[in-house]
Each structure stands twice: as C-alpha cells, then as structure tokens.
Design an enzyme around this catalytic site. Structure first.
Site, PDB file in Angstrom:
ATOM      1  CG  HIS A 197       4.958  -8.471  15.981  1.00  0.00           C
ATOM      2  ND1 HIS A 197       4.548  -8.464  17.282  1.00  0.00           N
ATOM      3  CD2 HIS A 197       4.650  -7.272  15.481  1.00  0.00           C
ATOM      4  CE1 HIS A 197       4.004  -7.298  17.558  1.00  0.00           C
ATOM      5  NE2 HIS A 197       4.058  -6.552  16.475  1.00  0.00           N
ATOM      6  NE  ARG A 304       4.171   2.764   5.251  1.00  0.00           N
ATOM      7  CZ  ARG A 304       4.854   2.225   4.236  1.00  0.00           C
ATOM      8  NH1 ARG A 304       6.139   1.983   4.364  1.00  0.00           N
ATOM      9  NH2 ARG A 304       4.241   1.931   3.102  1.00  0.00           N
ATOM     10  NE  ARG A 344       1.992   7.796   5.948  1.00  0.00           N
ATOM     11  CZ  ARG A 344       1.797   6.584   5.441  1.00  0.00           C
ATOM     12  NH1 ARG A 344       1.493   6.432   4.168  1.00  0.00           N
ATOM     13  NH2 ARG A 344       1.900   5.523   6.204  1.00  0.00           N
ATOM     14  CD  GLU A 442      -2.538   7.307   0.814  1.00  0.00           C
ATOM     15  OE1 GLU A 442      -1.973   6.208   0.815  1.00  0.00           O
ATOM     16  OE2 GLU A 442      -2.518   8.073   1.793  1.00  0.00           O
ATOM     17  CG  ASN A 465       1.631   0.247  -0.910  1.00  0.00           C
ATOM     18  OD1 ASN A 465       2.149  -0.075  -1.970  1.00  0.00           O
ATOM     19  ND2 ASN A 465       2.321   0.498   0.187  1.00  0.00           N
ATOM     20  CG  ASP A 466      -3.780   2.969   1.033  1.00  0.00           C
ATOM     21  OD1 ASP A 466      -4.448   1.959   1.315  1.00  0.00           O
ATOM     22  OD2 ASP A 466      -3.033   3.533   1.846  1.00  0.00           O
ATOM     23  NE  ARG A 476      -2.000  -1.573   2.071  1.00  0.00           N
ATOM     24  CZ  ARG A 476      -1.330  -0.465   2.355  1.00  0.00           C
ATOM     25  NH1 ARG A 476      -1.884   0.723   2.142  1.00  0.00           N
ATOM     26  NH2 ARG A 476      -0.117  -0.521   2.823  1.00  0.00           N
ATOM     27  CB  CYS A 513       6.320   6.840  -1.046  1.00  0.00           C
ATOM     28  SG  CYS A 513       4.632   7.283  -0.625  1.00  0.00           S
TER      29      CYS A 513
HETATM   30  C1  PEP Z   1       0.717   3.654   0.054  1.00  0.00           C
HETATM   31  O1  PEP Z   1      -0.482   3.622   0.313  1.00  0.00           O
HETATM   32  O2  PEP Z   1       1.173   3.345  -1.066  1.00  0.00           O
HETATM   33  C2  PEP Z   1       1.706   4.058   1.075  1.00  0.00           C
HETATM   34  C3  PEP Z   1       2.958   4.287   0.756  1.00  0.00           C
HETATM   35  O3  PEP Z   1       1.308   4.172   2.355  1.00  0.00           O
HETATM   36  P1  PEP Z   1       0.907   2.957   3.299  1.00  0.00           P
HETATM   37  O4  PEP Z   1       1.417   1.695   2.668  1.00  0.00           O
HETATM   38  O5  PEP Z   1       1.531   3.261   4.600  1.00  0.00           O
HETATM   39  O6  PEP Z   1      -0.590   3.034   3.314  1.00  0.00           O
HETATM   40 MG    MG Z   2      -1.302   4.559   2.032  1.00  0.00          MG
END
Ligand code: PEP
Ligand code: MG
Length: 582
Positions: A197, A304, A344, A442, A465-466, A476, A513
């Site tokens: 946080h 999100r 999303r 992703e 990211n995923d 991650r 994104c």
């Molecule tokens: C991602 O996976 O790149 C993404 C944008 O979603 P999150 O980071 O919420 O998994």
């Molecule tokens: Mg993701």
C-alpha cells in the site's frame, strides 16, 4: 562515516536528497509487566480508550484529506479503520489482559505478533503485504498507549530547513499522508514490495521511494545525508561531495524536464511524419479519470475493474452489487466526457485474490484467474456484464476480456454478453447494443492463434505484463526472478510485433496496455512495430507523448525490421537504445 549504498526495489520515480529522519517502531519500546487482578478492568479501559483515540485520529485524517487526493488514500484509511474495529484487535488483546494479566501494551504486541506469524505462513506476496497494515494499526495504538509523539508531530518538530527522507522499518499510508505537506521528499523502508500500500501511495503522490531495503533502518543513522534514486531502487548514504553534486544536477534536470512536459498537455500526439497516435490511460477507480484528463488522455484504455472488488469493507467475500458497479462505471464514462472508456471484466486471482482465505492453488498465476474465474461464476459475471452494459447508455464504453486463450472461452463470453443484453432488454433497461468487445492478448497461446481472436472480436489489447510472465515462465511478483523479466527478450518482441502486424492486416485495432506502453525507452520500438494506441498510468503519458513528437516513422519502421531479425540480446538492447537518437 564512509559512504555506502543499499539496493532495494524501486517503486516510485525521481531523485530525493535530504537528511534521514528515522521512525522507530513503537513496538520495540514497549514495557512488559504483569498486573494485579484489581487492575485488570482499568487496564482494559486504557486499551479501549487508546483504540477509540486512534479511531478518532483516522476519522480526522479522513475528513482532512484534500479533495484532489488519489482515491486509494481514502481506501487505505478505511482499511485501517476496519482492522481497528475487527475483534482481532478490538477484543482479543482485552481477553489477553483478562486471562494472562499482561499490561495493555504487552497484550497488544502479543496479539499483533500472533497475527503476523499467521500471515507469514500464507506465503503469498500480496497477502504478506496486508500484514503490514495490521502492524501499522497496532503501532498507532501503541503510540497512544505509550504517549509517544505521533510520527507527524515528531517530524514537524524536527529540523525543517533541510529536506527530510523518512527511513523506517515500515510506514503506514496514513502516516505518509501526514508527511505530504511537510518537508518530506522521499522514503526508504526495510520491508515492502511493488504491491505494498505504501508503494502505491508513493506512486500516486509522485514521491521518490525505495522499499525492500532489508535493514536500512538499522544501518542509516538519524540526520545522515541520504540520496534516493527512485528510478533504480538505490539509496546512497553519506555520499561524497562529488556524488552529491552529480545527483543534484540530475535532480534539477528531472525537475526541468517535468515542467517542460506539462506544456505538452494539449499538444496532439503526432509523429514527425504526421501519423496521429492515441494515448490512453490505465485506471483502477473512477476517480482516477481526473488524472487521466489532466494528462490529456484520449480515453481510458484499461479500467482494472477488479479493484472495485478488493479491500472491501464488511465481509471479506462481499461483492459489489450490480447497481454499485453500474454507478462506478457510469461515473467513469461521464467523467471522460465522450472519450471512450475500456472496462476490463474482473481479472481476479493470482496476485489479486478475491478471498484471501480461499487462495489454495499451488500456482495461482496458472489457476482459476480472470475470465476462467468469471466463466466458473456465471451469476457474478452476468451481474458485471449488465452493470457495464447499463453504463454504456451514458457514453462510449468498450468491453475488454482478460486472459482468453481458447476459442470456446471467447464463444462462451460472447454468449454471456448476449444473455446479459437479453436480460436488460427484458427489464427495459438501456444499453449500447453495438458495444465493442475485445480481448487482452496476454497468454502466448492467444498470441500464437490470433486469427481465432480477430475473427470473433472487435479489438485487441496486448497485456505485456502477463505476456512476459507466461512466455518467459517467471512469476511477475517474485523478486528472486525479477532479473529475468525482460521486455526485450526476442521471444517477446516477436510476439508483440506479430500481434500488431496481424491486427493491422486484418484492420482490427490493437493497443498495448501493459507496462511496456508507458516505458519511454520502448516507445519508438513499439511505434516502429506499427503500434498506434498506447495505454498507460496517467503519470507516464506526457513523457511518452514527448517521445512520439520526436519520432519519424519513415526512419523507425525499417530500423525496427532490422531489430526483429536480431536474436542477440546485447545487439537488440543497443539497437533499441539507438532508436532514441534517430
Ligand atoms: C497486463 O497483463 O499487461 C495487464 C495490463 O494487466 P494486469 O497488469 O492487470 O495483469
Ligand atoms: Mg494481465
């Protein structure tokens, strides 16, 4: 004293230079003694009074929050108020006083330690960070019990002529708030990670910070000179004159750059050769739309929605109702004044569990996450779809579905959207019947079978990211493999560029994104791959825009093609760096 450097996790950008202000955990100073039977009720009352005082303190902080505070801040205080009223803090320590005759401080510390041990056994990074909230609440009560001045008062009494860097084992978000308007320019903590946080608050307040510094609070002494390099997660203690001078220069340069960026708010994002680029914002709560608009975003590329489902007051498992969700989605779309808002659907699971207690999967990132969870809970999913659809009557909304990998998942999702529409039609509720539906790409399987997605959907958004996590097989949120998390791995470049070019060929919009979209070191590479839509945290938007304004696609496209033929990581890194000079 000799200068030394500490390495931790960077959580908030920028450079801070100042004198260390150490905050000692109250728990270390607590007295332990046994009380007589006749003193028990007085001791119980003393603890109850302290809890009530902290409650009032939290309420006062809450009502004193400036109007423009990030939405998370209020939520954090709510979490602390909730913990304070929970029987685990409000009752169990009283029982310990009554049964074991411990003094109030000892009883409270005993219970906090017990709860901390329970949290340690959970092993999930996100949950471990929630332990910090309980400890922070405990510390507040202890401070009242022991009559220790609050962190805020001791800070304001301290020397205010120099910038102060707060150094602590941990800092509660509520304490951070109180530091905000004071001579406070950065913070360093022993514990914490990207998801803590405190890290989230630091980012939303734009304060340089480094966490996970292990024993920084033991190594750094009161009034030591400290430099925080928030971009690198490095803390330099007692720097030499030369180092100090270099960092002062860097800091001044960053400040000048920020000021300059502010002037780009209204400038359209167009490359030098005249290609318009769409810049969108990633948000967690409807109130974040203000920051998105302030940065000049063309819309929201990723809302999100799962954050509406997390940290909820009341029962752990209490989901927001359809009406409550509708209000949030409507608020966002109204706030964006006609700009598109991409919502999303629930991406719960992995590091964002809905119910802490039920998280039993061995590999939650590979488990019942996101769309898998939604398809397994059709009533909950339908309620969310209806809420989003209803909000689409108030402005342009797009529906984005996370973690799709199979054709049947897309088909089932589309069928459920139709079902939600039919339910709304039967209930005579308005919605946009032509709402666009897109997929997050992703999971590598999705990237490699893109025609299945193109055929069925209106748009795609690459969740890098995923995509990186699953392609490179690295968790991650696990700091032990963080060094393997590399967006420039040739496998990632191959997947991202093929998604962009297949999308372009099919005439279906593709955005990115994930964090790659907000990384200015990668902006030109993504432009060269053909990307025309970027979605990122609002704080990154103007810096990315600046990169775009200096880019020439006629140069970048052929250069990027060359990079795509390279496999050697060092050559790729060098070539990507060079793009920035072209
Ligand atoms: C991602 O996976 O790149 C993404 C944008 O979603 P999150 O980071 O919420 O998994
Ligand atoms: Mg993701």
């Amino acid at each position: 004293m000799a200068s030394f450097t500490l390495h931790g996790i960077p959580v908030s950008r920028g450079i801070a230079i100042g004198r260390a202000h150490l905050i000692a955990p109250a728990a270390l100073e607590v007295k332990h003694y046994l009380i007589d039977e006749q003193q028990v009720e007085a001791e119980v009352a003393r603890l109850q009074d302290a809890i009530a005082t902290v409650n009032r303190e939290l309420q006062a902080i809450w009502s004193g929050l400036p109007k423009d505070s990030p939405a998370e801040l209020g939520a954090f205080i709510d979490v602390h108020a909730l913990i304070l009223s929970d029987p685990m803090i409000a009752e169990t320590p009283l029982e310990i006083i009554r049964t074991r005759h411990y003094n109030a401080e000892w009883a409270l510390v005993t219970q906090i330690d017990e709860l901390s041990t329970q949290f340690d056994e959970i092993g999930d990074a996100y949950l471990r960070e929630r332990k910090a909230d309980i400890q922070q609440v405990g510390e507040r009560v202890l401070k009242v019990l022991t009559g220790t001045a609050s962190a805020m008062t001791s800070l304001s009494a301290a020397n205010t002529d120099a910038h102060l860097i707060v150094v602590a084992h941990d800092i509660s978000p509520a304490d951070m708030l109180q530091f905000r308007d004071r001579a406070f320019s950065g913070f360093v903590t022993d514990v914490g990670g990207q998801n803590s946080h405190t890290a989230i608050v630091a980012r939303s307040l734009d304060i340089p910070a480094a966490v996970g510094m292990f024993n920084a609070s033991a190594l750094i002494a009161q009034d030591d000179w400290v430099i925080i390099d928030g971009d690198a997660g490095v803390v330099i203690v007692d720097p030499g004159a030369l180092v100090l001078e270099q960092y002062r220069e860097r800091q001044a340069r960053q400040q000048r750059e920020r000021k300059k960026l502010g002037k780009l708010k209204k400038t359209p994002a167009v490359t030098r050769d005249g290609t318009p680029i769409t810049l969108l914002a990633n948000i967690e709560f409807p109130d974040d739309c203000a920051a998105a608009l302030d940065a000049g975003a063309n819309g929201v590329g990723l809302f999100r929605s799962e954050f509406l489902f997390m940290n909820r007051t009341g029962a752990v498992n209490k989901l927001p109702s359809e009406d409550e969700q509708f209000e949030s989605y409507r608020k966002a779309v109204v706030a964006m004044k006609g700009r598109p808002v991409t919502i999303r659907t629930l991406d719960i699971g992995a590091d964002k569990p809905l119910d802490i207690a039920e998280q039993t999967a061995l590999n939650p990132a590979l488990g019942l996450r996101a769309i898998r969870y939604c398809l397994a809970e059709p009533q909950m999913f339908l309620a969310q779809l209806r809420a989003i659809l209803r909000a689409s009557a108030f402005g342009p909304i797009k529906l984005l579905v996370p973690m799709l990998a199979h054709a049947f998942e897309i088909d089932q999702t589309l069928a459920m959207i139709e079902q939600a529409k039919a339910q709304l039609t039967a209930a005579r509720k308005n919605f946009d019947p032509a709402i666009q539906v897109g997929a997050m790409i992703e999971i590598p399987a999705a990237a490699l079978t893109l025609p299945l997605f193109i055929k069925r959907l209106d748009f795609l958004s690459i969740g890098t990211n995923d995509l990186i996590q699953y392609t490179l097989a690295i968790d991650r949120v696990d700091h032990e493999v963080a060094h393997l998390y590399n967006p420039l791995h040739p496998a990632i470049l191959y997947l991202v560029s093929s998604i962009i070019s297949l999308g372009a060929k099919a005439g279906i919009p593709v955005s990115v994104c994930g964090e790659m979209a907000g990384d200015t070191k990668l902006t030109r590479l993504l432009l060269g791959m053909g990307l025309r839509e970027f979605s990122m945290h609002p704080a990154q938007l103007l810096a990315v825009k600046q990169e775009i304004l200096g880019s020439d696609l006629t140069v970048l496209v052929p250069q990027t093609r060359k990079i795509m033929r390279t496999m050697e990581p060092a050559a790729i890194a060098e070539a990507v760096e060079q793009l920035r000079t072209m």
